[in-house]
Each structure stands twice: as C-alpha cells, then as structure tokens.
Design a protein around this motif. Structure first.
Motif, PDB file in Angstrom:
ATOM      1  N   TYR A   1      -8.927   7.277  -3.796  1.00  0.00           N
ATOM      2  CA  TYR A   1      -8.440   6.070  -3.114  1.00  0.00           C
ATOM      3  C   TYR A   1      -8.515   6.242  -1.599  1.00  0.00           C
ATOM      4  O   TYR A   1      -8.990   5.350  -0.877  1.00  0.00           O
ATOM      5  CB  TYR A   1      -6.999   5.804  -3.564  1.00  0.00           C
TER       6      TYR A   1
ATOM      7  N   GLN B   1       0.820  -1.210   0.000  1.00  0.00           N
ATOM      8  CA  GLN B   1       0.000   0.000   0.000  1.00  0.00           C
ATOM      9  C   GLN B   1       0.855   1.262   0.000  1.00  0.00           C
ATOM     10  O   GLN B   1       0.585   2.214  -0.728  1.00  0.00           O
ATOM     11  CB  GLN B   1      -0.925   0.008   1.208  1.00  0.00           C
TER      12      GLN B   1
ATOM     13  N   ALA C   1      -8.492  -9.354   1.218  1.00  0.00           N
ATOM     14  CA  ALA C   1      -8.188  -7.953   0.943  1.00  0.00           C
ATOM     15  C   ALA C   1      -6.941  -7.815   0.076  1.00  0.00           C
ATOM     16  O   ALA C   1      -6.877  -6.957  -0.811  1.00  0.00           O
ATOM     17  CB  ALA C   1      -8.004  -7.197   2.261  1.00  0.00           C
TER      18      ALA C   1
ATOM     19  N   ASN D   1       2.542  -3.831  -8.100  1.00  0.00           N
ATOM     20  CA  ASN D   1       1.875  -4.393  -6.928  1.00  0.00           C
ATOM     21  C   ASN D   1       1.536  -5.871  -7.104  1.00  0.00           C
ATOM     22  O   ASN D   1       1.315  -6.573  -6.105  1.00  0.00           O
ATOM     23  CB  ASN D   1       0.571  -3.640  -6.645  1.00  0.00           C
TER      24      ASN D   1
ATOM     25  N   PHE E   1      -6.963  -5.925  -3.516  1.00  0.00           N
ATOM     26  CA  PHE E   1      -6.068  -4.792  -3.751  1.00  0.00           C
ATOM     27  C   PHE E   1      -5.168  -5.056  -4.960  1.00  0.00           C
ATOM     28  O   PHE E   1      -4.941  -4.168  -5.795  1.00  0.00           O
ATOM     29  CB  PHE E   1      -5.215  -4.544  -2.504  1.00  0.00           C
ATOM     30  N   THR E   2      -4.649  -6.273  -5.071  1.00  0.00           N
ATOM     31  CA  THR E   2      -3.766  -6.616  -6.184  1.00  0.00           C
ATOM     32  C   THR E   2      -4.520  -6.573  -7.511  1.00  0.00           C
ATOM     33  O   THR E   2      -4.025  -6.049  -8.513  1.00  0.00           O
ATOM     34  CB  THR E   2      -3.166  -8.012  -5.958  1.00  0.00           C
TER      35      THR E   2
ATOM     36  N   LEU F   1     -10.829   4.360   1.376  1.00  0.00           N
ATOM     37  CA  LEU F   1     -10.271   3.811   2.606  1.00  0.00           C
ATOM     38  C   LEU F   1     -11.043   4.306   3.826  1.00  0.00           C
ATOM     39  O   LEU F   1     -11.438   3.531   4.698  1.00  0.00           O
ATOM     40  CB  LEU F   1      -8.799   4.217   2.744  1.00  0.00           C
TER      41      LEU F   1
ATOM     42  N   ASP G   1       2.433   1.892  -3.347  1.00  0.00           N
ATOM     43  CA  ASP G   1       1.450   2.455  -4.265  1.00  0.00           C
ATOM     44  C   ASP G   1       1.225   3.941  -3.992  1.00  0.00           C
ATOM     45  O   ASP G   1       1.193   4.758  -4.912  1.00  0.00           O
ATOM     46  CB  ASP G   1       0.130   1.689  -4.125  1.00  0.00           C
TER      47      ASP G   1
ATOM     48  N   GLN H   1      -9.419  -0.176  -5.291  1.00  0.00           N
ATOM     49  CA  GLN H   1      -8.187  -0.346  -4.529  1.00  0.00           C
ATOM     50  C   GLN H   1      -8.384   0.068  -3.073  1.00  0.00           C
ATOM     51  O   GLN H   1      -7.901  -0.590  -2.147  1.00  0.00           O
ATOM     52  CB  GLN H   1      -7.080   0.512  -5.136  1.00  0.00           C
TER      53      GLN H   1
ATOM     54  N   GLY I   1     -10.108  -2.560  -0.993  1.00  0.00           N
ATOM     55  CA  GLY I   1      -9.175  -3.604  -0.586  1.00  0.00           C
ATOM     56  C   GLY I   1      -8.226  -3.135   0.505  1.00  0.00           C
ATOM     57  O   GLY I   1      -7.992  -3.839   1.491  1.00  0.00           O
ATOM     58  N   GLY I   2      -7.699  -1.915   0.355  1.00  0.00           N
ATOM     59  CA  GLY I   2      -6.800  -1.375   1.364  1.00  0.00           C
ATOM     60  C   GLY I   2      -7.485  -1.152   2.698  1.00  0.00           C
ATOM     61  O   GLY I   2      -6.863  -1.291   3.757  1.00  0.00           O
TER      62      GLY I   2
ATOM     63  N   SER J   1      -5.159  -3.017  -8.516  1.00  0.00           N
ATOM     64  CA  SER J   1      -3.936  -2.380  -9.011  1.00  0.00           C
ATOM     65  C   SER J   1      -3.744  -2.647 -10.495  1.00  0.00           C
ATOM     66  O   SER J   1      -3.331  -1.764 -11.257  1.00  0.00           O
ATOM     67  CB  SER J   1      -2.723  -2.896  -8.228  1.00  0.00           C
TER      68      SER J   1
END
Length: 482
Positions: free
Chosen positions: A70, A38, A97, A186, A101-102, A74, A41, A124, A127-128, A105
């Motif tokens: 993003y 994270q 998660a 990522n 996230f991957t 979050l 990124d 993203q 997921g983060g 990305s």
C-alpha cells in the motif's frame, strides 16, 4: 409571510455556511476527513496483522507486505498527484480519489488470499496517493504563511482520530467479527467525507501544469518499486537468492537516471530544486530519516504485545492507542512551543526525546503493569506528534505559491516512503535479531534489539536539524517576534 421568513432564514444559513467554509479551520477539518480515513486504515492494519496472518496462513512478519504494498503504491503515484490536480481541478480529483480509496477498501475486506489482498492494497494506495496530497493542496492554496501553523494543526488534529480510534476499534472488530470488518469501516467514513467535500468545498483555480513528465514519473516509480522489492525480500527466503540484490541494483540505476533527468527537465515531475530551500530540505532529509525510525513502532508494538505477551487483538489495540492519544493531546501545544523556541530549538531537543521514547519499548516485559506501558507510550506519542507536525509545517514555510503542487507531491512521497521503509526496517531488524540470537521466532530479546535499532535511526536525524539556522521558518512560527 411564512415563506418569506423561511427564505430569509435559508439565505442567512447559506451565508453562515459560506463564511465558515472560508475559514481555513473549517476547510482543514473537512479535508481531514480523508486523512482520518487513511490514518484509520493504516493504524488498524497493524493491530489486525496476526489475525490476518492466521486466516491467510502466512507468517505475521512476512505479512508486512500488506502494509508496504500500500505504501509503495502511494510513493509511486503521489508524484503525479500535483500535475493531475492542476490539470483537472483539485476538488474533482480529491472526490474521485475518495471514491477509489473507499471502493478498494471494500475489495481488501473481500480478499481470499495474499495475492488478492496485495492487489487490493495497491489499488487503495493509488486512491490514497491522489487523496492526501491533493486534499492538502486544497487547503494550502487558501491560507497565508501566517495562518499556516493554525491550518496544519487543524488539518492534523481530526486526522489523528484515525490512529486514536484505529487500534482499539480494529482490535474489537477483529475479535468480535473479523479482520475484514476493519477495512469495511472505511465505507461509511468515505461516503461522509465525499458528501462534505461536494457540498462545502469550492474548487481552487486550475493551474497550467504543462506537459506530463512521463519519463520522470516512470524512472522515480521504478526506483521506489525496485528498492522496496529488494528490501522486502532480502534474507527472507521468500524469493530466489539473486532476486533481492538484483532489485537493489536496479533501484540504484533507476535512481541515478531519475536524478539526472529531474535536473535537466524543464518541468520535472519531481522538482529537486525545492531541496535548495533550507527549510524544505531539512524536512525532506532529516524528517524522512526520523519518520523511518518512528514508523517501526506501529508495526513492532502490536506484534510484540500479541506474539510475546499473548494479548488479544482488542487488548493490544487498547494499549497501543495510547501512542496516538498522546499525539492528539500534543496538537494544541504545537503553536505555542514553536513560537517560544522556534523550529530549530523544538526539533533538536524533541528529536532526542523521541528517540528515547522509541528505544524504551525494548524494556517492556510481561512483568510491566499495562498501565505503565500505556503511560510510556502516551509520553512517546507526545514527542513524535510534536516532531511530525513541526516538520510538516516547516516544509512549506518558504515554498512559493507556484511551487505548492510539486512541493506537496514530493513531501507526500517522502512521508509515505518513510513509513514504508519504517515497516521494512522493523521487519528486517527482527529478522537480523533472530539470526544473531539463533532463535526460531521473534521473542523478547529479538524485539528489544529491533526497538533499539529503531531508536538509533530516529537519533540519526539529529545532525540535519542541528545545521538549521536559528531563525528557520520564523515567519511561520512567529519566533523572535516575526
């Protein structure tokens, strides 16, 4: 005989691995692989921003929405992370998660326009939102209060490799291949982190989270989303004149309703009673204000180096990574400093030093040797890392075990909200400076004004830290022989 020896060797190896995983440092390093992804990124986006703006034909200052979308995602979804982790198991949620996230990305790297870019960045963020606080929860439920400083230091040290490697790697990838390769980086990191968690980290006991506070989550989510929408569009000319005031008004209404609901609900999604703990309250209040001011730097600095100094993305990344390098160098010193001076002594003095470290960037001109800029940024990185780690550790100093899930959710939300507001503050400060000077674009004067404003915001967090008791968090820091 050979088979027996091989089996014995395998058993010894397995016992050694299990013993290592029980060590909080080993668990912290494995969990930190997700934080590394994270943070990598987050740091490469700012370096690649000018190239992304050229490719997508968007003003670089306005492209801050690629960062804030993003961060807003979050903020909106982190509050539910604690409930989801308790309901379905922290390890299972953490692994899911990482996968999300991957995958997101990869979608960011395939974006062909601003709408698709923002949509992928929001995914993203979802997921983060589950990845970082749930990973931290996996660690916190395995360590005692006395081990907390060590565990948090080991957790954040590998994660800081993201910002250290992000600017130079992001700059090189942007210049040599494309800004899209920055996000595809990522994918291998995510696969590695997923394998490590699957093999080495056992799940923690499931907790009974009770019913989901859907109303509270919705109210807080709307409050954050409306706030960021209003701030992102204020004075930009990218929305009708009525839009920003309307969004800010709705944010105020939603916040009042959310606070009222959280105070009355039996098991609220956002547990405001945690703020009664002095250590947690200081970390959430003054700590968030500090993060807002300090988070302008990763946004403003690459823009200044590329737009004003005319540096390439790789050259800009090579300079800005000094900030993270200084932060990484500070980590081994955090525990001795906290033990010697205590949380209050460290936070008060270091706040002033960190504010100077941000404001001094206003003095950078093309006449400065790049080595001097590098040295100043590295010194500033030292102070900011000390403050961030101290505040993050202080937050959990007095939180009981049964409140760890809501505490990590709230702390994660405020941390990401602080970063999002920092990007907005940097963008708005540039816009205000251009309006004040009558300039058609951001030049040296405009960036200087923005950096001074950011330094003053960092300094504004000082009063809350001055109000702390001298022995705050003494059990965790060991200050005063405790």
């Amino acid at each position: 005989m050979a088979r027996t020896a091989a089996r014995c060797s395998a058993r010894r190896c397995a016992r050694w691995l299990v013993a290592r995983v029980k060590d909080p440092r080993a668990v912290a390093i494995i969990v930190a692989s997700a934080l590394f992804m994270q943070n990598l990124d987050s740091s490469v986006v700012a370096t690649a921003l000018p190239a992304m703006a050229r490719d997508l034909m968007v003003d670089p200052v306005h492209l801050s929405v690629a960062i804030t979308s993003y961060l807003v995602a979050l903020c909106v979804f982190i509050p539910v992370s604690g409930w989801v982790a308790d309901r379905f198991g922290a390890r299972r949620v953490f692994m899911a998660a990482i996968v999300l996230f991957t995958f997101a990305s990869a979608l960011v790297g395939l974006a062909q326009g601003l709408p698709s870019l923002v949509a992928a960045r929001i995914l993203q963020g979802v997921g983060g939102a589950m990845m970082v606080p749930v990973g931290r929860l996996l660690l916190l439920r395995r360590v005692s209060k006395e081990e907390l400083v060590v565990a948090m230091t080991w957790l954040t040290m590998p994660a800081l490799l993201g910002p250290v490697l992000g600017p130079p790697v992001g700059g090189l990838l942007t210049d040599a291949i494309s800004w899209r390769a920055v996000f595809w980086l990522n994918i291998p990191v995510g696969i590695l982190g997923l394998v490590l968690v699957w093999i080495f980290i056992p799940d923690v006991e499931k907790q009974d989270p009770g019913p989901l506070d859907a109303k509270g989550l919705a109210l807080w989510g709307f409050a954050i989303a409306f706030l960021m929408a209003g701030l992102e569009t204020a004075g930009r000319g990218i929305a009708p004149p009525w839009f920003a005031p309307t969004m800010l008004g709705l944010a105020a209404i939603a916040t009042v309703l959310a606070v009222r609901h959280s105070r009355r609900a039996r098991r609220p999604a956002v547990d405001l009673s945690l703020l009664r703990l002095p250590s947690f309250g200081v970390s959430m209040g003054g700590g968030t204000l500090f993060r807002v001011g300090a988070s302008t730097l990763p946004f403003l600095l690459p823009l200044k180096l590329q737009l004003v100094f005319g540096l390439s993305a790789s050259a800009s990344g090579g300079i800005t990574f000094a900030t993270a390098l200084g932060a990484f160098a500070m980590k081994p010193l955090v525990r001795p400093l906290l033990k010697r001076f205590g949380f209050r002594g460290v936070l008060v003095v270091n706040c002033v030093l960190a504010a100077i470290g941000v404001a001094v960037c206003a003095l950078f001109t093309a006449a400065w040797p790049l080595v001097a800029i590098f040295a100043v940024l590295a010194a500033g990185g030292l102070t900011r890392a000390l403050q961030f780690t101290s505040l993050a550790t202080l937050a959990y100093a007095d939180v009981p075990q049964d409140k760890l899930a809501p505490a990590t959710a709230m702390a994660g939300t405020m941390q990401q909200l602080g970063q999002a507001l920092g990007v907005v503050l940097g963008s708005l400060a540039l816009e205000a400076a251009m309006l004040a000077t009558g300039a058609g674009g951001a030049g040296p004067r405009e960036f200087a004004i923005a950096f001074v404003i950011s330094g003053l915001v960092v300094l504004a967090s000082l009063p809350s830290m001055l109000r702390m008791p001298a022995d705050a968090g003494a059990r965790v820091s060991g200050h005063g022989g405790r």
